[in-house]
Scaffold this motif. Structure first.
Motif, mmCIF file in Angstrom:
data_model
loop_
_atom_site.group_PDB
_atom_site.id
_atom_site.type_symbol
_atom_site.label_atom_id
_atom_site.label_comp_id
_atom_site.label_asym_id
_atom_site.label_seq_id
_atom_site.Cartn_x
_atom_site.Cartn_y
_atom_site.Cartn_z
ATOM 1 N N HIS A 130 0.833 -1.204 0.000
ATOM 2 C CA HIS A 130 0.000 0.000 0.000
ATOM 3 C C HIS A 130 0.866 1.252 0.000
ATOM 4 C CE1 HIS A 130 -3.297 2.704 0.769
ATOM 5 N NE2 HIS A 130 -2.793 3.077 1.933
ATOM 6 N N HIS A 131 1.915 1.276 0.803
ATOM 7 C CA HIS A 131 2.815 2.416 0.838
ATOM 8 C C HIS A 131 3.534 2.599 -0.495
ATOM 9 C CE1 HIS A 131 3.501 3.526 5.368
ATOM 10 N NE2 HIS A 131 2.226 3.564 5.004
ATOM 11 N N ILE A 132 3.938 1.506 -1.115
ATOM 12 C CA ILE A 132 4.600 1.604 -2.421
ATOM 13 C C ILE A 132 3.631 2.174 -3.456
ATOM 14 C CG2 ILE A 132 5.683 0.278 -4.277
ATOM 15 C CD1 ILE A 132 6.724 -1.662 -2.144
ATOM 16 N N LYS A 133 2.381 1.751 -3.392
ATOM 17 C CA LYS A 133 1.358 2.263 -4.315
ATOM 18 C C LYS A 133 1.176 3.761 -4.125
ATOM 19 C CE LYS A 133 -3.475 1.502 -5.668
ATOM 20 N NZ LYS A 133 -4.713 0.716 -5.371
ATOM 21 N N LEU A 134 1.171 4.218 -2.876
ATOM 22 C CA LEU A 134 1.033 5.647 -2.611
ATOM 23 C C LEU A 134 2.237 6.427 -3.150
ATOM 24 C CD1 LEU A 134 -0.354 5.630 1.053
ATOM 25 C CD2 LEU A 134 -1.633 5.973 -1.074
ATOM 26 N N ALA A 135 3.438 5.859 -3.009
ATOM 27 C CA ALA A 135 4.631 6.521 -3.532
ATOM 28 C C ALA A 135 4.573 6.623 -5.054
ATOM 29 C CB ALA A 135 5.883 5.757 -3.096
ATOM 30 N N VAL A 140 12.043 16.418 4.525
ATOM 31 C CA VAL A 140 13.448 16.739 4.764
ATOM 32 C C VAL A 140 14.215 16.626 3.449
ATOM 33 C CG1 VAL A 140 13.463 16.072 7.193
ATOM 34 C CG2 VAL A 140 13.950 14.364 5.435
ATOM 35 N N PRO A 141 15.365 17.296 3.368
ATOM 36 C CA PRO A 141 16.155 17.246 2.136
ATOM 37 C C PRO A 141 17.227 16.163 2.203
ATOM 38 C CG PRO A 141 17.046 18.929 3.544
ATOM 39 C CD PRO A 141 15.904 18.301 4.313
ATOM 40 N N ALA A 142 17.905 15.981 1.097
ATOM 41 C CA ALA A 142 19.083 15.132 1.023
ATOM 42 C C ALA A 142 19.942 15.639 -0.123
ATOM 43 C CB ALA A 142 18.710 13.670 0.818
ATOM 44 N N SER A 143 21.193 15.239 -0.133
ATOM 45 C CA SER A 143 22.096 15.572 -1.229
ATOM 46 C C SER A 143 22.425 14.285 -1.969
ATOM 47 C CB SER A 143 23.375 16.225 -0.698
ATOM 48 O OG SER A 143 24.279 16.497 -1.745
ATOM 49 N N VAL A 144 22.003 14.217 -3.215
ATOM 50 C CA VAL A 144 22.240 13.041 -4.045
ATOM 51 C C VAL A 144 22.941 13.489 -5.310
ATOM 52 C CG1 VAL A 144 21.182 11.122 -5.288
ATOM 53 C CG2 VAL A 144 20.223 11.862 -3.100
ATOM 54 N N ASN A 145 24.097 12.890 -5.560
ATOM 55 C CA ASN A 145 24.915 13.303 -6.705
ATOM 56 C C ASN A 145 25.183 14.805 -6.662
ATOM 57 O OD1 ASN A 145 25.050 10.680 -7.779
ATOM 58 N ND2 ASN A 145 23.131 10.943 -8.895
ATOM 59 N N ASP A 146 25.433 15.284 -5.448
ATOM 60 C CA ASP A 146 25.768 16.697 -5.213
ATOM 61 C C ASP A 146 24.651 17.645 -5.631
ATOM 62 O OD1 ASP A 146 28.336 16.076 -4.216
ATOM 63 O OD2 ASP A 146 29.105 15.882 -6.259
ATOM 64 N N ARG A 147 23.420 17.176 -5.593
ATOM 65 C CA ARG A 147 22.263 18.035 -5.863
ATOM 66 C C ARG A 147 21.328 18.009 -4.670
ATOM 67 N NH1 ARG A 147 19.022 17.594 -11.180
ATOM 68 N NH2 ARG A 147 18.567 15.507 -10.393
ATOM 69 N N TYR A 148 20.743 19.146 -4.391
ATOM 70 C CA TYR A 148 19.791 19.279 -3.287
ATOM 71 C C TYR A 148 18.441 18.745 -3.755
ATOM 72 C CZ TYR A 148 17.230 21.637 0.529
ATOM 73 O OH TYR A 148 16.456 21.923 1.621
ATOM 74 N N ILE A 149 17.953 17.712 -3.062
ATOM 75 C CA ILE A 149 16.661 17.120 -3.419
ATOM 76 C C ILE A 149 15.749 17.090 -2.193
ATOM 77 C CG2 ILE A 149 17.601 15.739 -5.307
ATOM 78 C CD1 ILE A 149 16.632 13.861 -2.257
ATOM 79 N N ILE A 150 14.451 16.963 -2.460
ATOM 80 C CA ILE A 150 13.450 16.901 -1.397
ATOM 81 C C ILE A 150 12.916 15.470 -1.321
ATOM 82 C CG2 ILE A 150 11.254 17.809 -0.546
ATOM 83 C CD1 ILE A 150 11.795 20.330 -2.204
ATOM 84 N N ARG A 151 12.895 14.925 -0.124
ATOM 85 C CA ARG A 151 12.437 13.544 0.079
ATOM 86 C C ARG A 151 10.962 13.545 0.488
ATOM 87 N NH1 ARG A 151 13.697 11.189 3.954
ATOM 88 N NH2 ARG A 151 14.332 9.065 3.447
ATOM 89 N N PHE A 152 10.203 12.693 -0.159
ATOM 90 C CA PHE A 152 8.789 12.525 0.207
ATOM 91 C C PHE A 152 8.563 11.038 0.444
ATOM 92 C CE2 PHE A 152 4.374 11.546 -0.584
ATOM 93 C CZ PHE A 152 3.675 12.594 -0.014
ATOM 94 N N CYS A 153 8.190 10.705 1.680
ATOM 95 C CA CYS A 153 8.017 9.300 2.027
ATOM 96 C C CYS A 153 6.613 9.082 2.598
ATOM 97 C CB CYS A 153 9.056 8.863 3.060
ATOM 98 S SG CYS A 153 9.125 7.067 3.336
ATOM 99 N N ALA A 154 5.982 8.010 2.147
ATOM 100 C CA ALA A 154 4.705 7.602 2.741
ATOM 101 C C ALA A 154 5.005 6.925 4.075
ATOM 102 C CB ALA A 154 3.974 6.645 1.805
#
Length: 640
Positions: free
Chosen positions: A380-385, A436-450
């Protein structure tokens, strides 16, 4: 509080918890308080006398709850899920009621044996090889519940270090252990959790952090080249920490590649950290993500993240429990018992001696939901993502920054990191969502988690609407700010142009003053080669294209003196600092007086400048009198 009051207060507490979880929508996701807020609300010392329970609970709602971040809130999308369920809460309640300290089998046999059985249950459901199961015939492995994934990484690194030092000591018996320790090198990906770095600090070993590929996945060749290079430098590789489901973007290291490469380096401990993703492997369709686990020496996952079990409950399995416990055994007489050789003592499996009855809550959850119920929850969580990912992809202003395999979606506005920082900041400050944010491949990204247990599609749609609303507002403001910046820059450039206008006009008036081109160049007689013609007593300057370039009065200045009318009575004096000259218009034409040259060598010389009449300027500027130019070195002014 006796048992009678406990029954009453216990029922009230259960009711309070139920109401809290059912009304989370009415609360702000994150608190709106400043550091130190609680210190001003509570006394500086503990009460000397007992206080009424009702007053205590009143303070919970009035003073504690305003400072709580609500991790079970349907608008909370930060980090990873914080496992929570009623069976787990009841399991913790029972464990706390029993109150045993299960550091050894003798300290509480049920506490020890239930942990062993439940870990085998979960290990089988995940799909771990038989050598990780304690009760499998011929196995020397087993599982244990630790406080967190950080502790799992630490104890496995300690075990790997102990094995490496033992091996080196056998090879170099006369070398000090401290020198051997300085040669040990551990490895992890740049995307690995920060706990690996902390574990290396505690263990006093070197850690080499390696670059992953474009998908944030650590590759086997990268590991091999780094370890081969370090061996040539005299270092000793001893530990590799890989990740299945990184914290930043839920990326997966290439475990099959890494495992094969490590076969070239006997004695190197391979640990697999799957704190979040490991729980999902109970679903058959997700088990391929576990490929390569047969190479691992240890594996950990956190049921308190994605299996509806309350913190703390991090599970760790090892291939060889003797290699683990030999690094951590401290066996004083008061802890020994008669069944030490026949039973597991979990005090040797980790850092702390005292241990809670944590297996009860996991046992309650596994039995209450069953594997099928937990599979449904994860799917269900994967479906929401996936739903959220589709919403992001439909808006061309945004981009997806990870491969969405589980419940985490990484996204960002197309633009600068600063723009995305602003977007996340204003969203979180609103209290309507929390990410919350994260740095992936030296880029600022926003994390969205169910994360919420009972999250719905409507919750995902609501979250996206909030994100889009704030994005619209931010982009509009950015566009306005950019336009304002352009206008301000244009104004500054224009001002600078105006400030230097006269200097540029003097250089070439036809370029910088279109009125000259429009008016045309005065074309007077060219009968005389000299630009100065004597008519009566006052010389007249003929301003023409062939004027002598050695003339001391320049073209733009002559144009400035031009006038289309002969209005009398104008007696304004002008001075130009870059010319040693005073200028004033005369009240009338002068045709008398001794003729003289306009040369600056002659004092008291006057030049009567006859202006060429310009038809195009008659409506825009008043007629002016002829101009009289006098050298500043003169000792007196012309009385006329």
């Amino acid at each position: 509080m006796d048992s009678t009051e406990f029954r009453k207060r216990g029922m009230e507490m259960v009711e309070y918890i139920c109401n809290y979880l059912e009304t989370l929508n009415d609360r702000r996701v994150t608190p709106s308080v400043e550091p130190g807020y609680l210190r001003h609300l509570l006394p500086s010392e503990a009460p000397q006398e007992p206080e009424d329970w009702d007053q205590i609970m009143s303070d919970v709602e009035d003073k504690i709850m305003p400072g709580v971040t609500h991790w079970q809130h349907p608008r909370f999308h930060a980090y990873f899920p914080a496992g929570n369920s009623f069976p787990s809460i009841l399991g913790d309640m029972l464990g706390d009621g029993i109150g045993c300290i299960g550091f050894s089998w003798a300290a509480s046999p049920a506490c020890t044996e239930l942990e062993t059985i439940v870990l085998d249950w979960l290990g089988k459901a995940i799909g771990l090889p038989d050598h990780f199961l304690a009760l499998k015939e011929g196995s020397t492995g087993g599982g244990v519940i630790q406080t967190s994934a950080s502790e799992c990484v630490l104890v496995t690194m300690l075990a790997a270090r102990a094995q490496a030092l033992k091996r080196l000591k056998a090879q170099h018996p006369f070398v000090e252990e401290g020198h051997l320790l300085s040669k040990l090198m551990a490895y992890c990906s740049k995307e690995a959790h920060s706990c690996v770095e902390k574990a290396a600090m505690i263990c006093f070993v070197k850690l080499r952090i390696l670059e992953p590929d474009e998908n944030a996945s650590l590759r086997g060749q990268t590991i091999y080249e780094a370890m081969e290079e370090d061996e040539l430098q005299g270092l000793v590789p001893f530990f590799v920490s890989t990740t299945l489901g990184t914290t930043g973007s839920c990326a997966f290291d290439n475990l099959p590649e890494i495992g094969k490469q490590l076969q070239r380096f006997p004695g190197v401990w391979l640990h697999v950290d799957a704190a979040y993703a490991g729980n999902s492997f109970i679903c058959p369709e997700l088990k391929p993500l576990l490929k390569g686990i047969e190479y691992a020496d240890s594996f950990n996952t956190n049921p308190n993240k994605w299996l509806l079990t309350n913190f703390d409950c991090s599970t760790l399995w090892v291939r060889d429990r003797i290699r683990l416990t030999s690094a951590l055994v401290v066996d004083p007489l008061y802890l020994k018992h008669g069944y030490s050789d026949a039973a597991i003592d979990y005090r040797h499996w980790g850092v702390p001696l005292s241990r809670r009855f944590r297996s009860l809550k996991l046992w309650f959850v596994l039995r209450s939901y069953g594997i099928s119920g937990l599979q449904h929850y994860i799917r269900h969580h994967i479906k929401l993502a996936k739903r959220f990912e589709e919403l992001v992809l439909k808006d061309k202003r945004f981009e997806i920054c990870n491969q969405v395999k589980l419940g985490l979606v990484c996204f960002r506005l197309k633009g600068s990191d600063k723009l995305n920082e602003k977007l996340l900041s204003i969203i979180n400050e609103s209290g309507k969502l929390h990410m919350v944010p994260a740095s992936v491949n030296d880029r600022y990204i926003i994390r969205f988690c169910a994360v919420a247990q009972n999250a719905t599609a409507e919750d995902i749609d609501y979250a996206w609407d909030i994100i889009v609303d704030f994005a619209n507002e931010l982009l509009e403001k950015e566009q306005h700010d950019e336009l304002s910046e352009i206008m301000n820059r244009k104004k500054q450039d224009t001002l600078a142009q105006k400030r230097s206008f006269f200097v540029r006009m003097v250089s070439d008036p036809k370029i910088y003053n279109p009125a000259i081109n429009k008016a045309g160049t005065p074309k007077l007689s060219m009968e005389l080669p000299s630009p100065v013609v004597s008519r009566g007593s006052a010389p007249i300057i003929r301003t023409q294209s062939s004027v002598d370039h050695n003339s001391w009065i320049s073209w733009p200045l002559a144009f400035l003196f031009n006038s289309n009318n002969e209005e009398k009575g104008n007696n304004v004096s002008l001075r130009f600092r870059h010319l040693d000259t005073n200028v004033r218009p005369s009240s009338s034409r002068r045709n008398s007086g001794a003729g003289s040259s306009p040369s600056p060598e002659n004092e008291l010389d006057y030049v009567n400048v006859q202006q060429h009449q310009q038809q195009q300027q008659e409506q825009r500027s008043p007629r002016r009198s002829p101009m009289v130019v006098r050298k500043t070195s003169a000792t007196r002014e012309n009385p006329n």
